[in-house]
Design a protein around this motif. Structure first.
Motif, PDB file in Angstrom:
ATOM      1  N   THR A  11     -45.915  -7.466  -0.321  1.00 45.40           N
ATOM      2  CA  THR A  11     -44.545  -7.771  -0.725  1.00 45.40           C
ATOM      3  C   THR A  11     -44.505  -8.307  -2.147  1.00 45.40           C
ATOM      4  OG1 THR A  11     -42.563  -9.071  -0.231  1.00 45.40           O
ATOM      5  CG2 THR A  11     -44.670 -10.092   0.304  1.00 45.40           C
ATOM      6  N   THR A  15     -40.040 -16.842  -3.833  1.00 41.98           N
ATOM      7  CA  THR A  15     -40.336 -17.815  -2.788  1.00 41.98           C
ATOM      8  C   THR A  15     -39.038 -18.356  -2.179  1.00 41.98           C
ATOM      9  OG1 THR A  15     -40.335 -19.698  -4.313  1.00 41.98           O
ATOM     10  CG2 THR A  15     -42.428 -18.530  -4.004  1.00 41.98           C
ATOM     11  N   LEU A  23     -40.419 -14.453   0.210  1.00 43.63           N
ATOM     12  CA  LEU A  23     -41.837 -14.181   0.409  1.00 43.63           C
ATOM     13  C   LEU A  23     -42.371 -14.770   1.706  1.00 43.63           C
ATOM     14  CD1 LEU A  23     -44.546 -14.203  -2.290  1.00 43.63           C
ATOM     15  CD2 LEU A  23     -44.855 -15.693  -0.328  1.00 43.63           C
ATOM     16  N   ASP A  26     -41.252 -12.746   4.655  1.00 41.63           N
ATOM     17  CA  ASP A  26     -41.982 -11.475   4.684  1.00 41.63           C
ATOM     18  C   ASP A  26     -43.352 -11.656   5.326  1.00 41.63           C
ATOM     19  OD1 ASP A  26     -39.856 -10.344   3.333  1.00 41.63           O
ATOM     20  OD2 ASP A  26     -40.835 -10.375   1.367  1.00 41.63           O
ATOM     21  N   ILE A  27     -44.064 -12.691   4.902  1.00 40.11           N
ATOM     22  CA  ILE A  27     -45.408 -12.941   5.423  1.00 40.11           C
ATOM     23  C   ILE A  27     -45.374 -13.181   6.927  1.00 40.11           C
ATOM     24  CG2 ILE A  27     -47.298 -14.632   5.409  1.00 40.11           C
ATOM     25  CD1 ILE A  27     -46.873 -14.890   2.382  1.00 40.11           C
ATOM     26  N   SER A  39     -49.185 -10.709  -0.924  1.00 39.69           N
ATOM     27  CA  SER A  39     -47.962 -11.069  -1.634  1.00 39.69           C
ATOM     28  C   SER A  39     -48.173 -11.205  -3.131  1.00 39.69           C
ATOM     29  CB  SER A  39     -47.401 -12.384  -1.089  1.00 39.69           C
ATOM     30  OG  SER A  39     -48.338 -13.433  -1.248  1.00 39.69           O
ATOM     31  N   SER A 222     -38.864  -6.098   6.092  1.00 42.81           N
ATOM     32  CA  SER A 222     -40.286  -6.373   6.286  1.00 42.81           C
ATOM     33  C   SER A 222     -40.779  -5.820   7.617  1.00 42.81           C
ATOM     34  CB  SER A 222     -40.552  -7.877   6.218  1.00 42.81           C
ATOM     35  OG  SER A 222     -40.226  -8.384   4.951  1.00 42.81           O
TER      36      SER A 222
END
Length: 446
Positions: A11, A15, A23, A26-27, A39, A222
């Motif tokens: 991604t 943040t 971010l 997404d993680i 990332s 995501s």
């Protein structure tokens, strides 16, 4: 032979200290669908769960250096782009993407925060549409972003254009697919619509949740990227990413003849946080099963918890329950999927065999169950399932896993730590004096 390593998804995003979007979201999403998250930080934001107070874009050279370092080391199965921060960052990322034309590229064109804070200006939008959209596999604007991006050259058109017209323009910019999300529309239901090949492919209707949430677009894009990384087609990935996921406490009803007592125990479990209810009564007649399942359905609707019927596809369809769970001898899974449609949940018992799980996933199930994980009073002769099955599933399955068999408050953490998405419990929940408190304790393990 399946790849023993999880697919990697990269991604490019800003943040979010709250982890609701950006971010961090997404993680979390990549990992929850069995992918290894990578990332690149494009911006640092000051925000909370309500809105964004400030954005500090990363220097474009740093964005390039972050990406090139990881790309020279790791094979990527999908890219996801979110908040990009600046025109310079967009240009650098476009150059990077051009070097990987065969890797799916998904773009969530983050123009504003959920509250409406501006996160992109006109120059950034133009750079996005001219440099990135022609390389995109899928773009996922909400309805407001779709109109704004499609008719940026005509303010008068933005307010009056249809989403179909917006999608046609966005497809003409080069993206292979467009998914327009409908959370910002003033409708009773949320409608997400997938377009491709200059036509509407499918619309998905969902009940509108009460309240306001940020990060839903980040998470959805995501999830689709993770599903594509696992080898699903675009239509399969979009459908799978939107499905209600099986997780947490999966309560299975005990063999109780007294319907009122059953309803009281089930409501206590739902009040305590059970996320799924399976109706199972091996001792009941067909008439009693129908009566009890029919009585449970409105209770589950009240708590927004899916009701899954054990073994009986017919009963599931008769009552319009939320899904059905089948064992190895209960029918062909692919045929059942075709019979019940894509909107209902289909689960499968895979016992101690990972090959059954792979076949079940191919047939279209929404989750698989492994067990018995421990000695089971309900099925004392059940085969023993190794906890390594859940670890293996994290890298080789895109569907959630449910642990079943002998699970108690004392041993549940073992299967959760091994990677089980949900724990199925009967006696350790419903045979207790205080079902609600026990349900709460199980739920708190996740």
């Amino acid at each position: 032979m399946a790849n023993p390593s999880p697919p990697c998804v990269l991604t490019f995003a800003g943040t979010d200290p709250s982890s609701g979007a950006g971010l961090q979201a997404d993680i979390l999403t990549f990992a929850s669908i069995g992918c290894h998250p990578l990332s690149v930080v494009t911006a640092i934001t000051a925000q909370d769960t309500v809105g964004v107070e400030g954005v500090l874009a990363m220097d474009a050279e740093w964005v390039n250096d972050q990406a090139r370092a990881i790309l020279e080391d790791v094979q990527i199965s999908a890219f996801k782009l979110g908040l990009l921060g600046s025109v310079e960052n967009i240009a650098v990322i476009a150059e990077i993407m051009a070097d990987y034309p065969d890797v799916p590229l998904l773009i969530d064109p983050t123009l504003t925060s959920g509250r409406g804070d501006d996160l992109s200006n006109d120059e950034m939008m133009e750079a996005m549409t001219t440099l990135l959209f022609p390389q995109a596999t899928l773009i996922t604007p909400n309805s407001l972003e779709a109109r704004r991006l499609a008719f940026a050259d005509s303010d008068n058109e933005i307010a009056h254009t249809s989403l179909d017209e917006s999608a046609a323009r966005l497809l003409a910019m080069g993206s292979e697919y467009v998914l327009i999300t409908g959370t910002h529309e003033r409708t009773l239901e949320v409608t997400n619509t997938l377009y491709g090949e200059n036509q509407l492919i499918k619309s998905y209707q969902w009940e509108r949740l009460v309240g306001s949430y940020h990060g839903s677009g980040c998470t959805l894009t995501s999830a689709i990227a993770a599903c594509l990384a696992h080898g699903l087609t675009m239509e399969e990935a979009v459908a799978e990413a939107q499905e209600q996921k099986i997780s947490g406490l999966y309560a299975i009803t005990p063999d109780i003849e007294n319907t009122n007592l059953l309803l009281a125990k089930v409501e206590a479990a739902l009040q305590g946080g059970a996320n799924v209810l399976q109706y199972r009564n091996k001792l009941a007649s067909h008439k009693l099963k129908t009566q009890q399942a029919r009585a449970l359905l409105p209770l589950c609707r009240q708590y927004n918890v899916p009701l899954i019927i054990n073994d009986s596809v017919k009963l599931c369809l008769t009552l319009d329950a939320d899904g059905v769970h089948l064992g190895a001898d209960d029918g062909n899974l692919a045929e059942v999927r075709a019979r019940i449609g894509d909107d209902k949940i289909l689960g499968a018992s895979c016992y101690n065999r990972f090959d059954l799980a792979l076949s079940a996933q191919q047939a279209g199930v929404d989750y698989v169950a492994f067990g018995a994980c421990f000695a089971s009073g309900t099925k004392p002769n059940a085969v023993v399932a190794s906890l390594n099955l859940f670890r293996q599933a994290q890298t080789q399955l895109a569907v959630p896993t449910v642990a079943i068999g002998g699970i108690t408050l004392e041993n549940a953490s073992q299967v959760i730590q091994a990677g089980a998405c949900a724990i199925a419990v009967i006696n350790a929940l419903f045979a207790t004096v205080d079902v609600k408190t026990t349900s709460e304790k199980f739920t708190q393990l996740f």
